[in-house]
Design a protein around this motif. Structure first.
Motif, PDB file in Angstrom:
ATOM      1  N   THR A 149      -5.866   1.458  -2.020  1.00  0.00           N
ATOM      2  CA  THR A 149      -6.575   0.628  -1.109  1.00  0.00           C
ATOM      3  C   THR A 149      -7.851   0.406  -1.742  1.00  0.00           C
ATOM      4  O   THR A 149      -8.237  -0.976  -1.835  1.00  0.00           O
ATOM      5  N   PHE A 205      -4.721   0.184   5.204  1.00  0.00           N
ATOM      6  CA  PHE A 205      -4.450   1.484   4.716  1.00  0.00           C
ATOM      7  C   PHE A 205      -4.111   2.401   5.954  1.00  0.00           C
ATOM      8  O   PHE A 205      -3.242   3.230   5.977  1.00  0.00           O
ATOM      9  N   GLY A 244      -8.494  -4.577   4.234  1.00  0.00           N
ATOM     10  CA  GLY A 244      -7.903  -3.111   3.516  1.00  0.00           C
ATOM     11  C   GLY A 244      -7.792  -2.028   4.413  1.00  0.00           C
ATOM     12  O   GLY A 244      -7.070  -1.099   4.325  1.00  0.00           O
ATOM     13  N   VAL A 298       0.946  -1.294  -0.012  1.00  0.00           N
ATOM     14  CA  VAL A 298       0.155  -0.111   0.044  1.00  0.00           C
ATOM     15  C   VAL A 298       0.856   1.139   0.052  1.00  0.00           C
ATOM     16  O   VAL A 298       0.714   2.118  -0.860  1.00  0.00           O
TER      17      VAL A 298
END
Length: 489
Positions: free
Chosen positions: A198, A406, A402, A162
């Motif tokens: 993301t 992030f 996710g 990420v």
């Protein structure tokens, strides 16, 4: 003509007892089917645990050599290879090539050990690293040794993807905007680019299982090969910048600094080979039967993929070191060096293409590593509920992870600087544990060649891991850490 009666344990027809048998005796049974017995055996083989059919790793066992190759290439080639020229800058030409060659052979050997251990006993498959460690070392020691490395090499890798993927998207936007004032005025912040990455990753992550992301892995493999090739080819064709030197720049350093620099360089080479925590999972997507075990197609996939990985890594290391020498920056590796020295005289479209390939590769690689995390969460759910995850639960797990990735990427944007330290801790999972597992599971003759080789490699890997952790910790203590919490660049 008599017909052949084939066995199927699903359809049972009782026979009435003969006149010579008493009514208390059990009835004889025969089974009748019109299906193909080989197909039935292939479908039912290794399905002792129904939970395996509910989890993302083993939900679909319809993979093949090509799918395994795609997964191995996507997970094995990544941004970590871009620091190989930096390792060569510390070790020099000769020792850099020797260390890379030894590391390549060593990690390839441990991969084949894992492939063999996946299905060492017919009918029993170890499709995850942690259960294999528990089967080899026992419940307590297996969890103690393997739990943290497995968690780090899956979850933390997703966080790094990420960070790098969102940052590369930002570079792509800036490159394509060039000097347009309006475009730069409307540019997103670094945090917003991480969020964009993301969201796209979560959207792709809705694919149900590891086998279903095979085409995503193919795209990831193509993009990884593409940007590695472009970087070293363009670096060589554009020539060396002025002032490039290949000599050691450590004349004013202490002996401890020189030793730690060389150990860190060895760590960069060793850690450039990643994906061992995915070998068993990838093999778990392949079908297996008494006639055709999963070992052969997986070995073919490993051989093909690591030939390609060697073709990507070695020219990149040699070409990058030749082009930039000791001027390669620590952060970003040869990609940062190329952008710094050759970016101004490279077309906007070519630079944008490189950044785009890196971004797409990060998105695709995220899916492979995140599937291990999804599988772990769903295993806990199905163990407790005794049923498959509903669609809404599976979707929620992917969205929550996710969001977690992030948040950690924004909170710890310097996580990549801790890579050598934590990577040294996780190194035994790649080079040591497979050797010890082979001894525990296969039980070779004591003091024999195989026994001695695996004990020697395993012990040496543990010592190397300890030295790499000491060197990384000492480097952080002396040079400091730019801990920019919640301030992604």
């Amino acid at each position: 003509m008599a017909e052949v009666v084939e066995v199927n344990y699903r359809q049972v027809m009782p026979l009435p007892p003969s006149n010579t048998q008493s009514i208390e005796e059990p009835m004889q049974v025969i089974t009748i089917t019109a299906s193909d017995p080989s197909r039935e055996i292939s479908q039912g083989y290794h399905e002792h645990n129904p939970q395996e059919a509910w989890l993302p790793i083993t939900e679909s066992r319809k993979g093949n050599t090509f799918f395994a190759t795609f997964h191995l290439l996507c997970s094995g080639i990544g941004l970590q290879v871009l620091v190989l020229p930096l390792a060569f800058a510390t070790l020099g030409w000769v020792w850099g090539i020797i260390c890379w060659s030894l590391a390549f052979v060593w990690q390839l050997y441990t991969i084949f050990l894992l492939v063999r251990l996946h299905e060492l006993v017919p009918g029993i498959r170890h499709s995850r690293y942690l259960p294999l460690a528990i089967a080899s070392f026992g419940p307590k020691l297996g969890k103690l040794l393997a739990m943290f490395p497995v968690m780090y090499l899956s979850g933390a890798t997703c966080i790094l993807l990420v960070i790098n993927g969102g940052g590369t998207m930002h570079h792509f936007f800036q490159t394509m905007c060039d000097n347009e004032t309006t475009c730069h005025a409307n540019s997103l912040t670094s945090t917003e680019w991480l969020l964009v990455f993301t969201c796209i990753a979560i959207l792709i992550a809705q694919l149900p299982n590891l086998n279903s992301v095979a085409m995503v892995s193919l795209i990831g493999a193509i993009t990884a090969i593409g940007y590695c090739t472009l970087i070293w080819v363009l670096s060589i064709t554009k020539g060396k910048p002025i002032g490039v030197s290949y000599g050691q720049s450590d004349v004013v350093k202490s002996d401890m600094e020189k030793i730690c620099d060389k150990l860190n360089a060895i760590g960069m080479i060793v850690l450039s080979f990643r994906g061992h925590n995915l070998i068993l999972e990838i093999q778990g997507t392949l079908p297996s039967s008494p006639r055709q075990a999963s070992y052969k197609p997986m070995c073919k996939g490993v051989i093909i993929s690591y030939i390609v990985i060697a073709i990507c890594q070695f020219p990149l290391a040699i070409g990058g070191f030749w082009a930039y020498g000791n001027q390669i920056p620590y952060n970003g590796g040869v990609l940062s060096a190329f952008a710094q020295f050759n970016g101004p005289n490279t077309s906007k479209l070519m630079m944008g293409l490189i950044y785009l390939l890196v971004s797409v590769n990060c998105l695709c690689t995220f899916q492979v590593y995140a599937m291990i995390v999804f599988d772990s969460f769903e295993m806990r759910y199905t163990t407790k509920k005794k049923q498959p995850c509903p669609r809404w639960v599976r979707t929620g797990i992917r969205i929550l992870f996710g969001g977690y990735a992030f948040f950690m990427a924004v909170a710890l944007p310097f996580l990549g600087s801790l890579g050598p330290l934590v990577g040294g801790i996780a190194l035994p999972l790649t080079l040591a544990y497979p050797c010890f597992m082979w001894i525990a599971m296969k039980k070779p003759r004591p003091n024999g060649l195989v026994w001695s080789l695996n004990w020697g490699l395993g012990c040496f890997a543990m010592v190397l891991s300890f030295l790499l952790v000491i060197a990384a910790a000492w480097t952080l203590a002396t040079k400091g850490l730019d801990a920019n919490f919640f301030k992604p660049k």
